[in-house]
Design a protein around this motif. Structure first.
Motif, short mmCIF file in Angstrom:
data_model
loop_
_atom_site.label_atom_id
_atom_site.label_comp_id
_atom_site.label_asym_id
_atom_site.label_seq_id
_atom_site.Cartn_x
_atom_site.Cartn_y
_atom_site.Cartn_z
N ILE A 132 -4.42 -79.41 0.56
CA ILE A 132 -4.14 -77.62 1.79
C ILE A 132 -5.08 -77.52 3.29
O ILE A 132 -4.14 -76.99 4.01
CB ILE A 132 -4.04 -76.33 1.11
CG1 ILE A 132 -3.00 -76.08 0.21
CG2 ILE A 132 -3.94 -74.77 1.50
CD1 ILE A 132 -3.16 -74.99 -1.35
N PHE A 133 -5.93 -77.73 2.60
CA PHE A 133 -7.01 -77.60 4.08
C PHE A 133 -6.39 -78.96 4.98
O PHE A 133 -6.35 -78.99 5.78
CB PHE A 133 -8.46 -78.20 3.38
CG PHE A 133 -9.77 -78.24 4.66
CD1 PHE A 133 -9.85 -77.29 5.82
CD2 PHE A 133 -9.59 -79.75 5.43
CE1 PHE A 133 -10.56 -76.99 6.84
CE2 PHE A 133 -10.50 -79.35 6.49
CZ PHE A 133 -11.14 -78.61 7.27
N SER A 134 -6.34 -80.09 4.07
CA SER A 134 -6.09 -81.54 4.84
C SER A 134 -4.57 -81.28 5.53
O SER A 134 -4.82 -81.91 7.00
CB SER A 134 -6.11 -82.19 3.86
OG SER A 134 -6.87 -82.49 3.27
N PHE A 135 -3.33 -80.36 5.11
CA PHE A 135 -2.43 -79.96 5.96
C PHE A 135 -3.16 -79.43 7.55
O PHE A 135 -2.39 -79.32 7.91
CB PHE A 135 -1.57 -79.23 4.89
CG PHE A 135 -0.42 -80.94 4.35
CD1 PHE A 135 0.33 -81.38 4.82
CD2 PHE A 135 -1.26 -81.65 3.03
CE1 PHE A 135 1.22 -81.98 3.95
CE2 PHE A 135 -0.35 -82.42 2.58
CZ PHE A 135 1.07 -83.25 3.32
N THR A 136 -3.43 -77.73 6.77
CA THR A 136 -3.61 -77.33 8.00
C THR A 136 -4.19 -77.07 9.10
O THR A 136 -3.99 -77.14 10.25
CB THR A 136 -3.90 -75.71 7.07
OG1 THR A 136 -4.71 -75.60 6.67
CG2 THR A 136 -2.51 -75.07 5.93
N ALA A 137 -5.50 -77.91 8.70
CA ALA A 137 -6.48 -78.37 9.10
C ALA A 137 -5.94 -79.28 10.58
O ALA A 137 -6.55 -78.72 11.72
CB ALA A 137 -7.57 -78.73 8.32
N LEU A 138 -5.24 -80.44 9.98
CA LEU A 138 -5.06 -81.64 11.13
C LEU A 138 -3.92 -80.95 12.21
O LEU A 138 -3.71 -81.34 13.28
CB LEU A 138 -4.60 -82.32 9.72
CG LEU A 138 -5.97 -83.54 9.60
CD1 LEU A 138 -5.58 -84.50 8.31
CD2 LEU A 138 -6.62 -84.02 10.43
#
Length: 521
Positions: free
Chosen positions: A436-442
């Motif tokens: 979830i962090f990878s998708f939202t942060a990128l």
């Protein structure tokens, strides 16, 4: 916020936070690798150097390069103060509470090398334009993607290994090349090769890049090779550094006449084509096709079931290998396939040396090519590509999309490593948080209005949810569990192999059509 960013306080908080999280896993499940490394502590502590690579009381014999053996020797000096019984060779499968505590803490402590390397990588992207908010800066996103990497957490701190320590040398070497400190980068990579030889996967990228971009002093924008710009002194300095490291590492064993013995431990080609847990690569697909053809052949009465070999292409220990219908694959075939698959990448970097980012892309392709076509590949080797790709993911929107596919697929392929029910919530929660962090942060970093993924990529990744629910929750309750216990592993390997193969091809396309100047945010 600007002052906070400049002080790197946020980085310290991330590093301390993940270290505390690692300590929570001290009493979690650990694999046979825990006993492997305990045995190596005992071998290096209790026996003279001349017996290190000959000792075989345990089936888990020392099979890492000499520098790692000395690393274990150093750890053993502290281990004896926790529990002297753990450094006794005859104490097989010894796992006292003190032993568990020491080995777990040793991984956390040696991860300081990884933390330092991550900071250096973050410095390499700090100059990229980004939000004034620390949380939306490339350096912050990269720090989280590396320090809190899901795969590294479960492989090192639950399953048990020292990959963080080793990846620290790899990332630090990459950072030195990105900072144009090539001799330091070469030194660090030479040390890494003598700590764990699996990093030979990416050696072609290092060799060609350093020869072309360091030993030739011409402007790299000039694609023609001018031998007048070749610097013998630079080549001499480079070869001197590499040779010195190997001499220090292997020299004592050459003097003792044990070089062939050491090499036989490092390269046990009599192991099966695939590890017991099939890595999601081309051979997982090949094995599956072979099994399907065998089943069809029996049902169509073209083959006799009694004559078919039984799953002999896998295994972690020495054994023969044979396929049922398709031609059996030998180590030489996998070597040829690997070399052919990396050839376009190394030729591209030789003909068009366009800076360190191109080197990094070539490194990723070498890592993935070896993962796809190598002999007896472990599923954990996918991290050699995932971690360096994090650097490109914060710099390029297209690379961010490839990263999301590869990291989600590669991380899920590690699920079978933790098969105990108690660890199921751990691996599910950690992967969900990281994904979830990878998708939202990128997406925020690249200011994407929509998804960073293409529609078919979204469909494929959603399919992973179906695979996960089926393998982790539905299958254990079905009657097939007794009849086909290998089915979840096969499905996981085959489905993930499709995503890894796709990412490999996309990375190749981006290399071959990349511009002369790397994209900036």
């Amino acid at each position: 916020m600007a002052a906070l960013a400049d002080s790197w306080s946020w980085f310290v908080a991330l590093a301390v936070g993940v270290s505390l999280l690692k300590c929570l896993f001290i009493n979690a499940y650990h694999s046979t690798d825990f006993e492997v490394h305990r045995n190596w502590l005992a071998i290096t502590h209790s026996l003279p150097v001349s017996r290190w690579y000959r000792e075989n009381t345990s089936e888990w014999t020392l099979d890492y390069p000499p520098l790692f053996a000395w690393f274990e020797f150093g750890l053993s000096q502290a281990a004896q103060h926790f529990d002297r019984n753990m450094v006794q060779v005859e104490n097989l499968d010894y796992a006292s509470p003190s032993t568990v505590l020491f080995q777990r803490l040793s991984v956390v402590f040696t991860d300081l090398v990884f933390i330092y390397a991550v900071r250096e990588c973050c410095r390499c992207v700090q100059g990229l334009k980004g939000s004034q908010d620390v949380l939306n800066r490339p350096s912050f996103v990269l720090a989280v993607l590396l320090l809190w990497n899901f795969g590294l957490l479960i492989v090192d701190h639950v399953h048990f290994q020292y990959n963080g320590f080793l990846f620290g040398f790899l990332l630090l070497s990459v950072a030195k090349h990105l900072q144009s400190q090539h001799l330091q980068g070469a030194l660090l990579f030479a040390i890494l090769l003598n700590l764990k030889h699996i990093y030979l996967y990416v050696a072609p990228a290092y060799g060609i890049f350093l020869l072309r971009s360091f030993c030739f002093t011409q402007d790299h924008r000039d694609r023609s090779i001018r031998w007048s710009s070749f610097s013998p002194l630079r080549l001499l300095a480079l070869s001197g550094i590499v040779t010195s490291v190997f001499a220090v590492s292997f020299g004592p064993f050459v003097v003792m006449g044990q070089l062939s013995q050491v090499l036989s431990r490092l390269f046990p080609f009599k192991r099966g084509l695939c590890h017991a847990y099939w890595a999601p690569n081309i051979w997982a697909l090949y094995n599956t096709v072979d099994k399907v053809l065998a089943v069809l052949g029996v049902r169509l009465k073209l083959l006799e079931e009694a004559e078919l070999p039984r799953a002999s292409m896998t295994g972690g220990l020495v054994q023969e290998f044979q396929h049922s219908v398709l031609p059996s694959i030998s180590p030489s075939i996998t070597l040829v396939c690997t070399l052919l698959s990396v050839l376009p990448a190394v030729v591209s970097i030789w003909r068009r040396p366009r800076g360190s980012r191109t080197f990094l892309r070539c490194l990723l392709l070498c890592a993935l090519a070896s993962f796809m076509f190598g002999w007896h590949v472990h599923e954990k080797a996918i991290l050699i590509a995932i971690l360096p790709l994090s650097i490109l993911a914060v710099e390029s929107r297209e690379d961010a999309g490839i990263f999301l596919v590869l990291t989600t697929t590669g991380h899920y392929s590690l699920f079978p490593l933790l098969y105990t029910p108690a660890e199921l919530p751990i691996k599910v929660c950690l992967m969900l948080m990281f994904t979830i962090f990878s998708f939202t942060a990128l997406r925020k970093l690249h200011r994407a209005q929509g998804s960073l993924l293409r529609p078919l990529e979204v469909v494929y990744l959603l399919g992973l949810v179906v695979v996960a629910i089926s393998c982790e929750f539905i299958f254990p309750l079905s009657p097939w569990q007794q009849k086909l216990p290998f089915l979840p592993l096969l499905v996981t390997s085959v489905y993930c192999a499709a995503g890894v193969s796709y990412s490999f091809l996309r990375l190749y396309v981006t290399l071959l059509r990349s511009d002369e100047k790397p994209k900036q945010l």
